[in-house]
Design an enzyme around this catalytic site. Structure first.
Site, PDB file in Angstrom:
ATOM      1  N   ASP A 225      17.701 -23.107 -37.544  1.00 34.55           N
ATOM      2  CA  ASP A 225      16.323 -23.243 -37.072  1.00 34.55           C
ATOM      3  C   ASP A 225      15.708 -24.522 -37.646  1.00 34.55           C
ATOM      4  O   ASP A 225      16.064 -24.940 -38.758  1.00 34.55           O
ATOM      5  CB  ASP A 225      15.506 -22.027 -37.507  1.00 34.55           C
TER       6      ASP A 225
ATOM      7  N   ARG B 123       5.177 -14.511 -28.768  1.00 38.26           N
ATOM      8  CA  ARG B 123       4.934 -14.100 -30.159  1.00 38.26           C
ATOM      9  C   ARG B 123       3.459 -13.759 -30.362  1.00 38.26           C
ATOM     10  O   ARG B 123       3.120 -12.772 -31.024  1.00 38.26           O
ATOM     11  CB  ARG B 123       5.362 -15.204 -31.115  1.00 38.26           C
TER      12      ARG B 123
ATOM     13  N   THR C  47      11.358 -27.669 -32.724  1.00 36.68           N
ATOM     14  CA  THR C  47      10.067 -27.825 -32.050  1.00 36.68           C
ATOM     15  C   THR C  47       9.762 -29.292 -31.785  1.00 36.68           C
ATOM     16  O   THR C  47       8.777 -29.609 -31.118  1.00 36.68           O
ATOM     17  CB  THR C  47       8.945 -27.226 -32.924  1.00 36.68           C
TER      18      THR C  47
ATOM     19  N   LYS D  58      13.295 -19.061 -29.101  1.00 38.36           N
ATOM     20  CA  LYS D  58      14.516 -19.798 -29.443  1.00 38.36           C
ATOM     21  C   LYS D  58      15.437 -18.954 -30.327  1.00 38.36           C
ATOM     22  O   LYS D  58      16.642 -18.891 -30.093  1.00 38.36           O
ATOM     23  CB  LYS D  58      14.151 -21.117 -30.132  1.00 38.36           C
ATOM     24  N   THR D  59      14.877 -18.315 -31.340  1.00 38.95           N
ATOM     25  CA  THR D  59      15.685 -17.459 -32.212  1.00 38.95           C
ATOM     26  C   THR D  59      16.255 -16.282 -31.441  1.00 38.95           C
ATOM     27  O   THR D  59      17.417 -15.892 -31.625  1.00 38.95           O
ATOM     28  CB  THR D  59      14.851 -16.963 -33.405  1.00 38.95           C
TER      29      THR D  59
END
Length: 358
Positions: free
Chosen positions: A127, A235, A176, A82-83
């Site tokens: 975020d 990640r 999330t 997302k980032t």
């Protein structure tokens, strides 16, 4: 310092930012590594085909109109990019990116200070946007729709609201837990993209790309093994790759093979399905100590020596996704797949009478 020494330092800095890191240098700054491994354009993003296509259309249309694109909401589990997509949106629009997070915005004044500092066509990334304070959320409604905020001066009957115009900007929110966003806030986003977990084949491509950027030599079998244990999350794949790289550097000849990947991941207690120590502890306690359940999550957390929130937020989502654990009104129960993974025989429902009761 001599001129040649300055050039050498500059070359080293540029090399670290571009991602061509040696194993020894990589330990110096994990943030530099993370930044280097992030894709810089939509074309470099692996997976998320539908979201990429939708975003590309949104951005191309905005470029054609020479206007800031609509506000974007990105939802999905942690670690899926997302980032990274927020950074790509800013890069594609050649606009500055301002980053903050929901928990950091505790008062409406915090948000007003951020918004008043924006320039035209800036991209603001928030975020965990679902964790903003309620007064800040209500201020954001007006900012997203009318590009202005009302700053309240004073208190009580003498309070005065001063309208403050802000230039057009694009808000990119990441969450999330999209269900926790108020409807009025969710409806003000022009585009909502949900990021899905990655297939092993997509993670395999990501591992190969990251290995090239880090200067890690690896075989196709080694990359596939890392990808298969990464829980569908880039990640985690990049983190495991760095640990396997360390093992290959210290205990092997630097080449990441299938055997090296096996040895490393076994050392770090990541099994063939991606379960770690906590995941296995949860299903082991559930099966061996509580007969498969049902058992309350608080009791389960005490049994594995962790906080309730850790079990609920860290272990349970992956175990439920694998089909190893089920949440019921009476508590958590282990499925036959969990018993099989532990090499145990699941009791028949008649043996407990409550094992699979809803």
């Amino acid at each position: 310092m001599h001129e040649d020494e300055l050039e050498t330092a500059e070359e080293q800095h540029l090399r670290s930012l571009s991602g061509a890191l040696t194993a020894a240098e990589a330990e110096g700054d994990e943030r530099v590594i993370e930044a280097a491994l992030r894709p810089k354009t939509l074309s470099e993003v692996v997976g998320q085909v539908r979201v990429r296509e939708q975003l590309a259309l949104l951005l191309d249309a905005a470029k054609g109109r020479s206007r800031a694109p609509d506000h974007v909401l990105l939802s999905g589990p942690p670690g899926l990019g997302k980032t990274t997509l927020a950074m790509i949106i800013a890069a594609e629009m050649t606009s500055p990116l301002r980053l903050t997070s929901g928990p950091a915005i505790t008062h409406a004044g915090d948000l007003a200070a951020i918004l008043s500092g924006l320039n035209e066509d800036d991209v603001l990334f928030i975020d965990e946007i679902h964790r903003m304070s309620r007064p800040a959320e209500e201020m954001l409604y007006l900012a997203m729709e009318d590009f202005r905020v009302d700053v309240v001066i004073g208190k009580g009957p003498g309070a005065t609201a001063i309208p403050l115009e802000i230039p057009p900007f694009t808000l990119v929110g990441a969450t999330t837990r999209a269900g926790l966003l108020p409807g009025p806030l969710r409806d003000r986003f022009g585009f909502t993209g949900h990021l899905e977990f990655y297939d092993p084949s997509e993670l395999d491509l990501i591992v190969h790309r990251s290995a090239d950027l880090l200067g890690v030599r690896l075989t196709d079998e080694g990359a596939a093994e890392i990808a298969s244990r990464s829980r569908g999350t880039p990640r985690i794949a990049n983190r495991l790759l760095r640990r396997v790289r360390d093992y290959a550097q210290v205990r092997a000849d630097g080449l990441v093979t299938l055997d090296v990947a096996h040895a490393t991941l076994d050392l770090y207690e990541v099994d063939r399905l991606g379960l770690d120590r906590l995941d296995r502890a949860v299903i082991d306690v559930l099966c061996r100590r509580f007969g498969g359940g049902p058992v309350g999550v608080s009791t389960l957390a005490v049994a594995v020596g962790e906080e309730r929130e850790t079990v609920e937020e860290v272990a349970e989502p992956f175990l439920v996704r694998l089909g190893f654990l089920a949440r019921t009104p009476r508590g958590r129960i282990a499925t036959p797949a969990a018993w099989e993974h532990l090499g145990l025989t699941a009791p028949r429902p008649s043996d407990t009478g409550t094992l699979f009761d809803p």
